[in-house]
Design a protein around this motif. Structure first.
Motif, mmCIF file in Angstrom:
data_model
loop_
_atom_site.group_PDB
_atom_site.id
_atom_site.type_symbol
_atom_site.label_atom_id
_atom_site.label_comp_id
_atom_site.label_asym_id
_atom_site.label_seq_id
_atom_site.Cartn_x
_atom_site.Cartn_y
_atom_site.Cartn_z
ATOM 1 N N SER A 1 0.831 -1.203 0.000
ATOM 2 C CA SER A 1 0.000 0.000 0.000
ATOM 3 C C SER A 1 0.867 1.255 0.000
ATOM 4 O O SER A 1 2.034 1.221 0.407
ATOM 5 C CB SER A 1 -0.901 0.019 1.239
ATOM 6 O OG SER A 1 -0.171 0.384 2.399
ATOM 7 N N PRO A 2 0.289 2.380 -0.424
ATOM 8 C CA PRO A 2 1.038 3.633 -0.379
ATOM 9 C C PRO A 2 1.353 4.084 1.043
ATOM 10 O O PRO A 2 2.399 4.704 1.264
ATOM 11 C CB PRO A 2 0.124 4.626 -1.106
ATOM 12 C CG PRO A 2 -1.242 4.030 -1.021
ATOM 13 C CD PRO A 2 -1.040 2.553 -1.058
ATOM 14 N N ASP A 3 0.493 3.784 1.994
ATOM 15 C CA ASP A 3 0.796 4.149 3.387
ATOM 16 C C ASP A 3 2.045 3.431 3.872
ATOM 17 O O ASP A 3 2.894 4.023 4.561
ATOM 18 C CB ASP A 3 -0.385 3.806 4.299
ATOM 19 C CG ASP A 3 -1.453 4.887 4.305
ATOM 20 O OD1 ASP A 3 -1.311 5.871 3.551
ATOM 21 O OD2 ASP A 3 -2.444 4.738 5.053
ATOM 22 N N GLU A 4 2.169 2.146 3.542
ATOM 23 C CA GLU A 4 3.344 1.382 3.957
ATOM 24 C C GLU A 4 4.604 1.932 3.287
ATOM 25 O O GLU A 4 5.656 2.034 3.921
ATOM 26 C CB GLU A 4 3.154 -0.096 3.608
ATOM 27 C CG GLU A 4 2.037 -0.770 4.403
ATOM 28 C CD GLU A 4 1.626 -2.109 3.855
ATOM 29 O OE1 GLU A 4 0.604 -2.645 4.326
ATOM 30 O OE2 GLU A 4 2.303 -2.629 2.947
ATOM 31 N N ALA A 5 4.485 2.280 2.005
ATOM 32 C CA ALA A 5 5.625 2.850 1.291
ATOM 33 C C ALA A 5 6.003 4.212 1.846
ATOM 34 O O ALA A 5 7.189 4.539 2.004
ATOM 35 C CB ALA A 5 5.293 2.963 -0.200
ATOM 36 N N ASP A 6 5.004 5.012 2.178
ATOM 37 C CA ASP A 6 5.255 6.343 2.733
ATOM 38 C C ASP A 6 5.978 6.245 4.077
ATOM 39 O O ASP A 6 6.922 7.001 4.345
ATOM 40 C CB ASP A 6 3.933 7.080 2.882
ATOM 41 C CG ASP A 6 4.108 8.517 3.345
ATOM 42 O OD1 ASP A 6 4.774 9.290 2.636
ATOM 43 O OD2 ASP A 6 3.582 8.861 4.420
ATOM 44 N N ALA A 7 5.540 5.310 4.914
ATOM 45 C CA ALA A 7 6.204 5.116 6.204
ATOM 46 C C ALA A 7 7.648 4.678 6.001
ATOM 47 O O ALA A 7 8.561 5.162 6.681
ATOM 48 C CB ALA A 7 5.441 4.073 7.029
ATOM 49 N N ALA A 8 7.881 3.771 5.036
ATOM 50 C CA ALA A 8 9.251 3.318 4.766
ATOM 51 C C ALA A 8 10.122 4.478 4.300
ATOM 52 O O ALA A 8 11.289 4.588 4.696
ATOM 53 C CB ALA A 8 9.229 2.219 3.711
ATOM 54 N N GLY A 9 9.568 5.364 3.483
ATOM 55 C CA GLY A 9 10.336 6.512 3.014
ATOM 56 C C GLY A 9 10.808 7.393 4.146
ATOM 57 O O GLY A 9 11.934 7.910 4.125
ATOM 58 N N ARG A 10 9.961 7.571 5.151
ATOM 59 C CA ARG A 10 10.337 8.384 6.311
ATOM 60 C C ARG A 10 11.303 7.637 7.223
ATOM 61 O O ARG A 10 12.302 8.189 7.684
ATOM 62 C CB ARG A 10 9.089 8.782 7.101
ATOM 63 C CG ARG A 10 8.105 9.653 6.345
ATOM 64 C CD ARG A 10 7.051 10.236 7.290
ATOM 65 N NE ARG A 10 6.421 9.234 8.125
ATOM 66 C CZ ARG A 10 5.336 8.541 7.777
ATOM 67 N NH1 ARG A 10 4.792 8.744 6.583
ATOM 68 N NH2 ARG A 10 4.799 7.641 8.590
ATOM 69 N N ILE A 11 11.011 6.388 7.488
ATOM 70 C CA ILE A 11 11.764 5.618 8.477
ATOM 71 C C ILE A 11 13.197 5.350 8.024
ATOM 72 O O ILE A 11 14.139 5.413 8.823
ATOM 73 C CB ILE A 11 11.033 4.294 8.773
ATOM 74 C CG1 ILE A 11 9.726 4.591 9.530
ATOM 75 C CG2 ILE A 11 11.916 3.331 9.565
ATOM 76 C CD1 ILE A 11 8.773 3.406 9.591
#
Length: 297
Positions: free
Chosen positions: A77-87
């Protein structure tokens, strides 16, 4: 010694990737999973047991550890990808997302990476349950490739097959032919790409050393039509397939596409990766699976 993190490394091609990393002996490997599936890696790997959909827990688990490569096999999902980008911003040198042939719509011609361009795709955030599989993967690619904190490659793979395929999609066809059950096939002439589980792992391993970024198609050389697949199964089983355009849902083929759906791998091959020939390994796999099913009877 490289420091590698594998998100999803306890089964199928993710497990084979970990085995490949350990066999080469050039990496310290950490696997991150929910801890529900056991593995047999023992003390050869480190483990982080966390639900990657929980962004706070994921951030706490990985901390500020520096990674040479992060392989993400479980982003949907995009939420999971977005979190990975930040983390992982500032801590990872290279991020490899396992994506899918599913980002493309089927068509007669071989699909190239340009046929779905995440750089221009409208960005929407949301959880896995907010999207179908195709849209979830499209948006996960879009999120990661539009961020600039670290370089990303998104590997578009087709259906993965092997003796270790827990989805049992090829098993399904062999079992139906063996038992004389009808198979729902809307178009026997539709051509499709495949990749073997160890080949997928080999490609991911190779890509960890490559400088390729952006979308990359990865599949075995060649295609098979659904009709050709059934002919190979008929030869292995000695029985004739019962093919129907429509059947009950439980008998519809997982390979039952209405149009051809296959990829061009020029980008990866030009960078030096030698894919296996589908025509070489597919009949052998069918023979092995058929024998294993016979041993269970």
């Amino acid at each position: 010694m490289r420091n590698i993190l594998v998100l999803g490394g306890t089964r199928f091609f993710g497990k084979r990737l970990v085995e490949r990393l350990l066999r080469e002996g050039d990496s310290k490997v950490t696997i991150l999973t929910r801890g529900r599936a056991e593995d047999d890696f023992g003390e050869q790997v480190s483990r982080l047991n966390v639900d990657r959909t929980d962004a706070k827990a994921l951030a706490e688990a990985v901390g500020d550890t520096p990674w040479d490569v992060v392989y993400d096999n479980i982003c949907f999902s995009p939420d999971e990808a977005d979190a990975a980008g930040r983390i992982f911003a500032g801590t990872v040198k290279r991020y490899i997302l396992t994506s899918s042939l599913s980002v493309y719509d089927p068509r007669p011609e071989a699909l190239t990476e340009a046929d779905f361009d995440p750089e221009v795709y409208p960005l929407r955030l949301g959880a896995k349950e907010d999207f179908n599989y195709q849209e979830g993967k499209r948006l996960a690619e879009t999120v990661l490739l539009k961020q600039d904190a670290f370089p990303v490659a998104t590997v578009r793979i087709p259906m993965v097959l092997g003796m270790d395929d827990y989805t049992r999609r090829l098993h399904f066809h062999i079992e139906h032919v063996r038992e004389g059950r009808p198979l729902g096939i809307p178009n026997t002439q539709a051509a499709i790409s495949f990749i073997r589980s160890d080949e997928a792992a080999d490609f991911l391993y190779w890509l960890g050393f490559s400088q390729l970024t952006g979308p990359v198609n990865a599949c075995s050389d060649g295609t098979l039509t659904i009709g050709e697949i059934l002919t190979i199964i008929e030869a292995a089983t000695g029985k004739q397939a019962v093919i129907e355009a429509e059947t009950a849902d439980e008998d519809m083929s997982p390979f039952g596409i209405t149009e051809s759906w296959h990829m061009d791998t020029t980008k990866a091959r030009s960078a030096g990766f030698p894919f296996l020939a589908l025509s070489d390994w597919f009949p052998e796999l069918v023979t092995q699976l058929n024998a294993s099913l016979g041993n269970r009877e």
